[in-house]
Design a protein around this motif. Structure first.
Motif, short mmCIF file in Angstrom:
data_model
loop_
_atom_site.label_atom_id
_atom_site.label_comp_id
_atom_site.label_asym_id
_atom_site.label_seq_id
_atom_site.Cartn_x
_atom_site.Cartn_y
_atom_site.Cartn_z
N THR A 1 -3.34 2.84 -11.74
CA THR A 1 -2.76 2.99 -10.17
C THR A 1 -1.46 2.19 -11.00
OG1 THR A 1 -2.35 1.90 -8.00
CG2 THR A 1 -4.20 1.31 -9.45
N GLU A 2 -0.29 1.87 -10.27
CA GLU A 2 0.73 1.13 -10.45
C GLU A 2 0.93 0.56 -9.22
OE1 GLU A 2 3.97 4.13 -12.32
OE2 GLU A 2 3.58 5.14 -10.86
N GLU A 3 -0.11 0.14 -8.38
CA GLU A 3 -0.50 -1.04 -7.41
C GLU A 3 -1.03 -1.61 -7.87
OE1 GLU A 3 1.88 -1.00 -5.23
OE2 GLU A 3 2.78 1.85 -4.94
N LEU A 4 -1.07 -3.00 -6.87
CA LEU A 4 -2.56 -4.02 -7.35
C LEU A 4 -2.68 -4.21 -5.45
CD1 LEU A 4 -4.31 -5.08 -8.45
CD2 LEU A 4 -2.54 -7.41 -8.86
N TYR B 1 0.72 -1.05 -0.08
CA TYR B 1 0.01 -0.16 0.06
C TYR B 1 0.33 1.17 0.10
CZ TYR B 1 -4.33 -2.15 1.08
OH TYR B 1 -5.87 -2.47 0.74
N ALA B 2 0.75 1.96 -1.34
CA ALA B 2 0.77 3.23 -0.76
C ALA B 2 0.24 4.48 -0.27
CB ALA B 2 2.37 3.29 -2.07
N PHE B 3 0.60 5.49 0.12
CA PHE B 3 -0.40 5.94 0.69
C PHE B 3 -0.67 7.10 -0.08
CE2 PHE B 3 -1.91 10.55 2.50
CZ PHE B 3 -2.77 10.12 3.98
N GLN B 4 -0.21 7.61 -0.71
CA GLN B 4 -1.08 8.69 -2.03
C GLN B 4 -1.74 8.41 -3.13
OE1 GLN B 4 2.48 10.44 -3.88
NE2 GLN B 4 3.05 11.81 -2.03
N ASP B 5 -1.57 6.52 -3.17
CA ASP B 5 -2.08 6.07 -4.16
C ASP B 5 -3.49 5.00 -3.48
OD1 ASP B 5 -1.30 4.42 -7.22
OD2 ASP B 5 -2.18 2.88 -5.38
N PRO C 1 2.08 6.23 -17.70
CA PRO C 1 1.17 6.45 -17.10
C PRO C 1 1.05 8.18 -17.02
CG PRO C 1 3.18 5.78 -15.92
CD PRO C 1 3.18 5.82 -17.98
N PRO C 2 -0.10 8.53 -15.81
CA PRO C 2 -0.79 9.65 -15.92
C PRO C 2 -0.09 10.77 -15.47
CG PRO C 2 -1.93 8.01 -14.85
CD PRO C 2 -0.80 7.16 -15.44
N ASN C 3 0.57 9.88 -14.06
CA ASN C 3 1.90 11.08 -13.58
C ASN C 3 0.89 12.26 -12.95
OD1 ASN C 3 3.28 9.79 -14.65
ND2 ASN C 3 4.25 10.80 -15.58
N THR C 4 0.01 11.64 -12.71
CA THR C 4 -0.74 12.68 -11.33
C THR C 4 -1.97 12.00 -10.68
OG1 THR C 4 -2.51 14.73 -11.72
CG2 THR C 4 -2.93 12.76 -12.84
N TRP C 5 -2.55 12.38 -9.34
CA TRP C 5 -3.00 12.02 -8.35
C TRP C 5 -4.63 12.58 -9.22
CZ3 TRP C 5 -0.56 7.69 -7.85
CH2 TRP C 5 0.13 8.59 -6.97
N ASP C 6 -5.03 13.21 -9.69
CA ASP C 6 -6.11 14.25 -10.39
C ASP C 6 -7.30 13.32 -11.26
OD1 ASP C 6 -8.67 15.67 -11.30
OD2 ASP C 6 -6.48 17.80 -11.40
N LEU D 1 -2.33 16.61 -2.20
CA LEU D 1 -1.34 15.85 -2.42
C LEU D 1 -0.33 15.55 -3.54
CD1 LEU D 1 -3.34 12.58 -2.61
CD2 LEU D 1 -1.56 12.74 -0.89
N GLU D 2 -0.47 17.10 -4.55
CA GLU D 2 1.05 17.22 -5.15
C GLU D 2 0.65 18.71 -4.82
OE1 GLU D 2 -0.63 16.99 -8.98
OE2 GLU D 2 -1.47 14.54 -9.00
N SER D 3 0.63 19.13 -4.13
CA SER D 3 1.47 21.37 -3.10
C SER D 3 0.59 22.18 -4.72
CB SER D 3 2.54 20.98 -2.99
OG SER D 3 2.84 19.53 -1.82
N ARG D 4 -1.00 21.56 -4.63
CA ARG D 4 -1.19 23.38 -5.57
C ARG D 4 -1.79 23.89 -4.21
NH1 ARG D 4 0.15 21.33 -10.69
NH2 ARG D 4 0.59 18.86 -11.15
N ARG D 5 -1.86 24.84 -5.08
CA ARG D 5 -2.16 26.06 -4.79
C ARG D 5 -3.01 25.85 -4.42
NH1 ARG D 5 2.18 31.17 -6.41
NH2 ARG D 5 3.79 30.12 -5.72
N TRP D 6 -4.40 25.83 -4.91
CA TRP D 6 -5.70 25.94 -5.23
C TRP D 6 -6.19 24.82 -4.50
CZ3 TRP D 6 -7.35 21.09 -7.05
CH2 TRP D 6 -6.55 20.36 -8.23
N SER D 7 -5.80 23.75 -3.63
CA SER D 7 -6.46 22.54 -3.28
C SER D 7 -6.97 23.32 -2.08
CB SER D 7 -5.19 21.25 -2.89
OG SER D 7 -4.44 22.18 -2.22
#
Length: 415
Positions: free
Chosen positions: A115-118, A32-36, A230-235, A348-354
């Protein structure tokens, strides 16, 4: 449908996921990866809302189609239920294969593989556009006489069963089981992006369909999970619609009217002849697997776990058949869930608008749901809990914002 199978099965799914998570934490196996996991669970909430909406849209179509059935079958005897289940399982194989082998199918299905986990959190990351394709593949069962509501309920039950193979915890099983059942070993192959495993093992419950139609592959080498690009984002918006965006842009860019029409049903990855091949972003360097990671806002993990747990009862207000909310209220709440998952990805990506987005989402969801519950004469404990959640969330957001202001700016994501 009078009863939503997804909502009824939710406790079973949660218990199984928590059990696997606890086991992985104890064993420290890194499954398990937290962000994923947060991104997957946020998408899962959205998908539960979509399941209900699509089922309600498809049911009238199935009822109309059922009038043309030459005879009427039941769905109460053991034999009828087994026949319906096998029919769903067989059609699911072809729906799943369609989802991997055509451009339009892959656009709808690929978010599940992003996702890059299972693990069992991954099992819940489903595409919001795939469900419509899924339901529309089962119309032959209605045409042969099965009751429309029974078909939709069996599709839901079949989908819940598919939750079980999404794990690395369960090793290969005895060969007499592996020979006919879609086991975790077989499904690990399906989710892998190794060249050996791509486009294999489409089965839902019975692996025999893959063996019959030449798409079976046994688990031999270690699996690497995810997309080759990969999409390279969590959006959630990017994850769910980036493949659609690529298809639309290709259809607009090509000068061929014929290619503009057929691009949707051509094999996955096909592009018009006047457009260059799309470059792969890659998922490894010098033969070593690289997984997407991002730098999150400081102190945000506890907040996100709290919000994830709180989202479950809110989700049931949309998905459960006994919900006191009206249709338009469920729609508004579903849109707020989308804002929620988007805000989480930004945190999770430190976006200012989040943080502003999450603040607006908490205020809107808390105020709206509290007012709706009062109007529906729901138990006072429900409204009190909702108001308390909103208050705790707002205070916690202030704390997170304060921690973030003192942090040094960092890259938002890397591979």
């Amino acid at each position: 449908m009078s009863i939503n199978v997804y909502a009824v099965a939710t406790p079973f799914v949660i218990v199984l996921a928590l059990g696997e998570f606890a086991y992985c934490v104890i064993r420290r196996n890194g499954y398990y990866a937290f962000q994923d996991s947060i991104a997957s669970m946020g998408t899962a909430v959205l998908n539960q809302c979509v399941n209900v909406a699509v089922a309600l849209l498809v049911l009238p179509l199935f009822i109309q189609l059922g009038q043309f059935a030459p005879w009427q079958l039941g769905a109460s005897s053991p034999l009828e239920l087994v026949a319906l289940f096998l029919g769903v399982d067989f059609l699911f194989y072809w729906f799943h294969r369609f989802g991997h082998r055509t451009n339009i199918g892959w656009a709808a299905h690929s978010p599940h593989h992003s996702t890059e986990e299972l693990n069992y959190a991954v099992a819940l990351r489903a595409s919001v556009t795939q469900r419509l394709f899924s339901f529309l593949f089962y119309w032959p069962l209605v045409l042969v006489g099965f009751p429309p509501e029974a078909v939709l309920a069996m599709v839901a039950f079949h989908l819940v069963l598919q939750f079980i193979p999404h794990t690395r915890v369960i090793p290969k099983m005895p060969r007499w089981i592996e020979s006919w059942l879609n086991t975790p070993s077989h499904h690990r192959v399906h989710h892998a992006r190794n060249d050996l495993y791509i486009d294999k093992n489409y089965a839902g419950f019975l692996i025999i369909w893959d063996k019959l139609f030449g798409t079976f592959e046994e688990e031999k080498e270690a699996c690497s999970y995810g997309l080759t690009s990969p999409p390279n984002t969590w959006d959630p918006t990017v994850i769910n619609f980036q493949a659609w965006g690529k298809l639309v842009s290709d259809a607009v860019a090509t000068k061929s009217h014929w290619d503009r029409l057929r691009i949707w049903v051509m094999p996955t990855g096909w592009r018009p002849a006047d457009l260059p091949p799309r470059p792969s972003l890659g998922w490894q360097k010098d033969g070593v697997e690289l997984k997407f990671q991002s730098t999150e806002l400081p102190g945000v993990r506890g907040y996100l776990v709290f919000q994830l747990l709180a989202a479950m009862p809110f989700m049931l207000l949309v998905s459960h058949h006994a919900s006191p909310l009206s249709g338009w209220q469920k729609l508004v709440l579903s849109l707020l869930f989308w804002a929620m998952a988007t805000a989480w990805s930004g945190m999770l990506e430190s976006r200012r608008w989040s943080l502003p987005l999450e603040l607006g989402r908490v205020l809107a969801m808390g105020a709206a749901v509290t007012w709706w519950l009062v109007q529906a004469s729901a138990p006072q404990s429900w409204t009190a809990l909702c108001a308390a959640w909103m208050g705790v969330s707002l205070v916690w957001l202030v704390v997170v914002r304060g921690a973030g202001q003192g942090a040094t700016p960092v890259p938002q994501g890397s591979r």
